[in-house]
Write a protein that holds these residues in place. Sequence first.
Motif, mmCIF file in Angstrom:
data_model
loop_
_atom_site.group_PDB
_atom_site.id
_atom_site.type_symbol
_atom_site.label_atom_id
_atom_site.label_comp_id
_atom_site.label_asym_id
_atom_site.label_seq_id
_atom_site.Cartn_x
_atom_site.Cartn_y
_atom_site.Cartn_z
ATOM 1 N N GLY A 59 45.413 54.638 36.831
ATOM 2 C CA GLY A 59 45.742 54.279 38.209
ATOM 3 C C GLY A 59 44.589 53.581 38.902
ATOM 4 O O GLY A 59 44.784 52.701 39.730
ATOM 5 N N SER A 60 43.343 53.983 38.562
ATOM 6 C CA SER A 60 42.174 53.357 39.167
ATOM 7 C C SER A 60 40.926 53.662 38.352
ATOM 8 O O SER A 60 40.917 54.574 37.526
ATOM 9 N N ASN A 75 43.409 42.421 42.152
ATOM 10 C CA ASN A 75 42.942 43.045 40.923
ATOM 11 C C ASN A 75 42.703 42.046 39.805
ATOM 12 O O ASN A 75 41.756 42.158 39.071
ATOM 13 N N SER A 76 43.543 41.064 39.663
ATOM 14 C CA SER A 76 43.343 40.077 38.610
ATOM 15 C C SER A 76 43.339 38.685 39.211
ATOM 16 O O SER A 76 44.008 38.430 40.194
ATOM 17 N N THR A 101 34.557 42.998 37.040
ATOM 18 C CA THR A 101 35.868 43.358 37.581
ATOM 19 C C THR A 101 36.980 43.048 36.583
ATOM 20 O O THR A 101 37.902 43.843 36.403
ATOM 21 N N LYS A 102 36.901 41.895 35.924
ATOM 22 C CA LYS A 102 37.914 41.537 34.932
ATOM 23 C C LYS A 102 37.904 42.523 33.766
ATOM 24 O O LYS A 102 38.957 42.927 33.274
ATOM 25 N N GLU A 103 36.700 42.921 33.315
ATOM 26 C CA GLU A 103 36.589 43.900 32.236
ATOM 27 C C GLU A 103 37.208 45.230 32.659
ATOM 28 O O GLU A 103 37.959 45.852 31.902
ATOM 29 N N LEU A 104 36.883 45.674 33.881
ATOM 30 C CA LEU A 104 37.444 46.934 34.379
ATOM 31 C C LEU A 104 38.960 46.852 34.524
ATOM 32 O O LEU A 104 39.676 47.809 34.220
ATOM 33 N N SER A 105 39.458 45.699 34.971
ATOM 34 C CA SER A 105 40.906 45.512 35.101
ATOM 35 C C SER A 105 41.582 45.604 33.739
ATOM 36 O O SER A 105 42.667 46.190 33.605
ATOM 37 N N GLY A 106 40.946 45.045 32.711
ATOM 38 C CA GLY A 106 41.483 45.124 31.357
ATOM 39 C C GLY A 106 41.547 46.558 30.862
ATOM 40 O O GLY A 106 42.543 46.981 30.253
ATOM 41 N N ILE A 107 40.497 47.327 31.130
ATOM 42 C CA ILE A 107 40.480 48.741 30.742
ATOM 43 C C ILE A 107 41.568 49.498 31.492
ATOM 44 O O ILE A 107 42.273 50.323 30.910
ATOM 45 N N LEU A 108 41.716 49.194 32.781
ATOM 46 C CA LEU A 108 42.740 49.838 33.608
ATOM 47 C C LEU A 108 44.122 49.657 32.986
ATOM 48 O O LEU A 108 44.877 50.614 32.837
ATOM 49 N N ILE A 168 32.112 49.651 42.642
ATOM 50 C CA ILE A 168 33.316 48.856 42.427
ATOM 51 C C ILE A 168 34.454 49.835 42.189
ATOM 52 O O ILE A 168 34.342 50.721 41.343
ATOM 53 N N HIS A 169 35.521 49.674 42.953
ATOM 54 C CA HIS A 169 36.700 50.524 42.811
ATOM 55 C C HIS A 169 37.885 49.609 42.518
ATOM 56 O O HIS A 169 38.280 48.821 43.364
ATOM 57 N N VAL A 170 38.424 49.722 41.304
ATOM 58 C CA VAL A 170 39.551 48.904 40.886
ATOM 59 C C VAL A 170 40.781 49.796 40.822
ATOM 60 O O VAL A 170 40.762 50.830 40.166
#
Length: 145
Positions: A20-21, A53-54, A7-14, A31-33
């Motif tokens: 937006g997601s 999200n974070s 999730t943290k990796e995906l949040s960083g990419i976001l 997983i939907h961020v």
Amino acid sequence: MDIITITKELSGILKEKDLGSIFVRNGDMEIHVTGKTTQYQFAGGVPVASAANSAPTAAPATATQAAEGNYITSPTVGTFYAASAPDEQPFVKVGDRVTKGQVVCIVEAMKLMNEIPCEFDGTVAEILVNDGDLVDYGKELMRVV
């Protein structure tokens, strides 16, 4: 890799790509961020948990945090268990003395049983969740004074 790291990796990419997601599916897990929340789903499409999200650097002030003591928090999204098995005694009860490193509960995440150690010495003043409750990352599980 655990779900929090993913999730943290995906949040960083976001944030890096100004998206937006992000939606990721791997077998039974989804997983939907989005900019504000993360939602975890497993087979059957039933939401298991949602989390910010974070990860917060400092938890916001709440009524339970106003109480004296230190808090043991969940390091992951999962299911809280007070004992190692349904027919066993709980690891700790209110009023029990605990020491740094002592296992006080289990949080099951994706079929992995994560033993949660106490990070300080003290006495269990409150257990803030019930056996079998779903907990989010950072959820306060116990208060130790």
